[in-house]
Motif scaffolding. Structure first.
Motif, PDB file in Angstrom:
ATOM      1  N   SER A 199      36.561  51.887  53.164  1.00  0.00           N
ATOM      2  CA  SER A 199      36.092  50.521  53.363  1.00  0.00           C
ATOM      3  C   SER A 199      37.285  49.594  53.244  1.00  0.00           C
ATOM      4  N   GLN A 200      37.239  48.517  53.992  1.00  0.00           N
ATOM      5  CA  GLN A 200      38.293  47.510  53.900  1.00  0.00           C
ATOM      6  C   GLN A 200      37.689  46.211  53.403  1.00  0.00           C
ATOM      7  N   VAL A 201      38.260  45.711  52.312  1.00  0.00           N
ATOM      8  CA  VAL A 201      37.807  44.455  51.734  1.00  0.00           C
ATOM      9  C   VAL A 201      38.847  43.393  52.067  1.00  0.00           C
ATOM     10  N   PRO A 202      38.437  42.302  52.722  1.00  0.00           N
ATOM     11  CA  PRO A 202      39.412  41.276  53.109  1.00  0.00           C
ATOM     12  C   PRO A 202      39.994  40.542  51.903  1.00  0.00           C
TER      13      PRO A 202
ATOM     14  N   ASP B 246      30.413  38.768  52.256  1.00  0.00           N
ATOM     15  CA  ASP B 246      29.935  38.619  50.886  1.00  0.00           C
ATOM     16  C   ASP B 246      31.050  38.041  50.012  1.00  0.00           C
ATOM     17  N   ASP B 247      30.893  36.788  49.591  1.00  0.00           N
ATOM     18  CA  ASP B 247      31.920  36.110  48.803  1.00  0.00           C
ATOM     19  C   ASP B 247      32.132  36.732  47.441  1.00  0.00           C
TER      20      ASP B 247
ATOM     21  N   VAL C 273      38.255  39.130  48.357  1.00  0.00           N
ATOM     22  CA  VAL C 273      39.180  38.544  47.393  1.00  0.00           C
ATOM     23  C   VAL C 273      39.814  37.303  48.003  1.00  0.00           C
ATOM     24  N   THR C 274      39.574  36.171  47.366  1.00  0.00           N
ATOM     25  CA  THR C 274      40.162  34.907  47.805  1.00  0.00           C
ATOM     26  C   THR C 274      40.849  34.270  46.608  1.00  0.00           C
ATOM     27  N   GLY C 275      41.886  33.513  46.895  1.00  0.00           N
ATOM     28  CA  GLY C 275      42.593  32.853  45.811  1.00  0.00           C
ATOM     29  C   GLY C 275      43.819  32.144  46.323  1.00  0.00           C
TER      30      GLY C 275
ATOM     31  N   SER D  59      40.277  33.754  38.006  1.00  0.00           N
ATOM     32  CA  SER D  59      39.071  34.098  38.759  1.00  0.00           C
ATOM     33  C   SER D  59      38.904  35.609  38.714  1.00  0.00           C
ATOM     34  N   TYR D  60      37.734  36.093  39.141  1.00  0.00           N
ATOM     35  CA  TYR D  60      37.476  37.532  39.037  1.00  0.00           C
ATOM     36  C   TYR D  60      36.553  38.016  40.143  1.00  0.00           C
ATOM     37  N   ARG D  61      36.541  39.334  40.303  1.00  0.00           N
ATOM     38  CA  ARG D  61      35.599  40.045  41.162  1.00  0.00           C
ATOM     39  C   ARG D  61      35.138  41.274  40.397  1.00  0.00           C
TER      40      ARG D  61
END
Length: 186
Positions: free
Chosen positions: A161-164, A69-70, A74-76, A19-21
């Motif tokens: 900024s903090q990205v979850p 914002d999905d 970062v999810t995985g 997967s990617y971002r």
């Protein structure tokens, strides 16, 4: 973004990811956007005001929008290879600080594979630069990736900024389902 179990490569012959971002990091000085620079016709110069950004963005989003914002968060799953493409399209330097348990490896720079990959949890990106970072979470967990916006003249951190990050499950292992029907036999 997930590829639904399909494996892709970072570049031809490069490492596989699942997967990617994509992150475009920038900042905005609203004064610049609402005021036209003055043109001195006698000296034939343009007077550009000093740059003092007030908004710090990833993909045009900032603050609490980063949590909803999905395409940014970062999810995985544990052992899933997540490829993070980053680009600094602003005027300030960016410092990305990734939790070490995500096992971040810098794979490429400006679209070219690095001769030697770099295991690093801190990545500096100057204006106009791009980096590809492979993450393969070693554990399940919740954390944040920090993006700092740094004034290159003073080296002062102007904002962050903090990205979850949400990593759960183990990549490639489907959850077992249980049959919830009850059968009664004589």
């Amino acid at each position: 973004k997930s590829h639904n179990g399909t494996n892709f490569t970072t570049y031809p012959g490069g490492p596989v990811y699942h997967s990617y971002r994509n992150w475009l990091m920038s900042e905005v000085d609203t004064f610049w956007h609402f005021n036209i620079p003055e043109h001195d016709t006698i000296m034939d110069t343009v007077h550009v005001p000093e740059y003092h950004p007030t908004h710090f963005l990833i993909n045009g989003r900032g603050g609490s929008q980063l949590y909803t914002d999905d395409s940014i968060k970062v999810t995985g799953a544990q052992n899933e290879r997540i490829y993070l493409r980053t680009a600094n399209i602003g005027f300030n330097a960016n410092r990305i600080i990734i939790p070490s348990w995500l096992n971040p490896i810098i794979m490429d720079s400006d679209g070219r594979p690095l001769p030697i990959t770099l295991l690093s949890d801190t990545i500096y990106i100057m204006p106009g630069e791009r980096f590809g970072i492979m993450m393969e979470p070693l554990i399940q967990g919740t954390d944040s990736i920090v993006v700092e916006y740094i004034d290159m003249n003073t080296e002062q951190v102007l904002s962050s900024s903090q990205v979850p990050v949400y990593i759960d499950g183990i990549y490639g292992i489907n959850d077992l389902t249980t049959n919830k029907e009850i059968f009664v036999y004589p």
